[in-house]
Design a protein around this motif. Structure first.
Motif, short mmCIF file in Angstrom:
data_model
loop_
_atom_site.label_atom_id
_atom_site.label_comp_id
_atom_site.label_asym_id
_atom_site.label_seq_id
_atom_site.Cartn_x
_atom_site.Cartn_y
_atom_site.Cartn_z
N ARG A 75 0.84 -1.21 0.00
CA ARG A 75 0.00 0.00 0.00
C ARG A 75 0.87 1.25 0.00
O ARG A 75 1.81 1.36 0.78
CB ARG A 75 -0.88 0.01 1.24
CG ARG A 75 -1.81 -1.19 1.32
CD ARG A 75 -2.53 -1.27 2.64
NE ARG A 75 -3.39 -0.11 2.79
CZ ARG A 75 -3.88 0.28 3.95
NH1 ARG A 75 -3.58 -0.35 5.04
NH2 ARG A 75 -4.67 1.34 4.01
N CYS A 76 0.52 2.19 -0.86
CA CYS A 76 1.20 3.49 -0.88
C CYS A 76 0.93 4.21 0.44
O CYS A 76 -0.17 4.13 0.98
CB CYS A 76 0.69 4.32 -2.06
SG CYS A 76 1.38 5.99 -2.15
N THR A 77 1.93 4.92 0.95
CA THR A 77 1.78 5.60 2.24
C THR A 77 0.93 6.87 2.15
O THR A 77 0.61 7.46 3.18
CB THR A 77 3.16 5.96 2.81
OG1 THR A 77 3.87 6.75 1.85
CG2 THR A 77 3.95 4.70 3.13
N HIS A 78 0.56 7.28 0.95
CA HIS A 78 -0.25 8.47 0.77
C HIS A 78 -1.72 8.17 1.08
O HIS A 78 -2.25 8.65 2.08
CB HIS A 78 -0.09 9.00 -0.66
CG HIS A 78 -0.90 10.21 -0.96
ND1 HIS A 78 -1.63 10.31 -2.12
CD2 HIS A 78 -1.09 11.35 -0.28
CE1 HIS A 78 -2.24 11.48 -2.14
NE2 HIS A 78 -1.94 12.13 -1.04
N TYR A 83 0.63 0.02 -5.68
CA TYR A 83 1.62 0.59 -6.58
C TYR A 83 2.29 -0.55 -7.35
O TYR A 83 2.12 -1.72 -7.02
CB TYR A 83 2.66 1.43 -5.82
CG TYR A 83 3.39 0.67 -4.74
CD1 TYR A 83 4.57 -0.01 -5.03
CD2 TYR A 83 2.92 0.63 -3.44
CE1 TYR A 83 5.24 -0.70 -4.05
CE2 TYR A 83 3.59 -0.07 -2.46
CZ TYR A 83 4.74 -0.73 -2.77
OH TYR A 83 5.41 -1.43 -1.80
N CYS A 94 3.24 4.77 -7.93
CA CYS A 94 1.83 4.71 -7.55
C CYS A 94 1.05 5.50 -8.58
O CYS A 94 1.27 6.71 -8.73
CB CYS A 94 1.61 5.29 -6.16
SG CYS A 94 -0.11 5.19 -5.64
N GLY A 99 3.03 8.96 -7.04
CA GLY A 99 4.04 8.80 -6.00
C GLY A 99 5.16 7.92 -6.55
O GLY A 99 4.91 6.91 -7.19
N PRO A 113 3.39 11.33 -1.39
CA PRO A 113 3.51 10.46 -0.22
C PRO A 113 4.31 11.13 0.91
O PRO A 113 5.38 11.70 0.68
CB PRO A 113 4.23 9.22 -0.74
CG PRO A 113 3.85 9.16 -2.18
CD PRO A 113 3.81 10.60 -2.62
N LEU A 117 8.07 3.95 1.81
CA LEU A 117 7.24 2.76 1.87
C LEU A 117 7.43 2.07 3.22
O LEU A 117 8.51 2.10 3.80
CB LEU A 117 7.63 1.78 0.75
CG LEU A 117 7.31 2.24 -0.66
CD1 LEU A 117 7.89 1.26 -1.67
CD2 LEU A 117 5.81 2.39 -0.86
#
Length: 146
Positions: A75-78, A83, A94, A99, A113, A117
């Motif tokens: 999972r993208c941290t944003h 991604y 992403c 991202g 983001p 990660l």
């Protein structure tokens, strides 16, 4: 009797069980490619009160050399989007908000983001690589488990 529910609600965090560790089998160490990230999908059981559902989750595994592994949450941290790996530029990308992340370190190279990660804890047992899967809070600069 009317006071029991509020007291229970107030005290319930003190008696809450810790989440159990979920070790995910990623594969045999000798069969993993060096220098090329691999996406590993797995099915997890999620429990919400008395309802159990099965969800597909994923991680990205990067083997820099024969000894060290980096396992990133999928999972993208944003905002938590999935991604992918951009073969041409050799970065994670992403597609939701563009991202960009470094493959070896997970560091943010561009886009919105707020942090690198999320890396997962790993262990090797009997030649098999495992990762402890966790979810982390999204959209904040600190890595906070949820």
């Amino acid at each position: 009797l009317a006071g029991v529910p509020p007291v229970r609600a107030f005290l319930s965090p003190a008696f809450r069980r810790r989440p159990r560790e979920e070790w995910v089998r990623l594969g045999e160490v000798d069969l993993l490619d060096i220098g090329s990230p691999v996406k590993v999908d797995f099915v997890a059981t999620v429990k919400d009160a008395w309802v159990e559902t099965r969800v597909v989750r994923n991680v990205w595994l990067y083997r820099e050399d024969g000894e060290r592994f980096a396992v990133y949450s999928g999972r993208c941290t944003h905002l938590g989007c999935s991604y992918g790996f951009d073969e041409k530029e050799k970065i994670f990308r992403c597609p939701c908000h563009n991202g960009l992340f470094d493959v070896g370190t997970g560091a943010v190279l561009g886009g919105p983001p707020p942090r690198a990660l999320d890396t997962l804890t790993t262990k090797v047992e009997d030649g098999v690589l495992y990762a402890m899967y966790q979810d982390f809070r999204l959209g904040v600069p600190q890595k906070v488990a949820v």
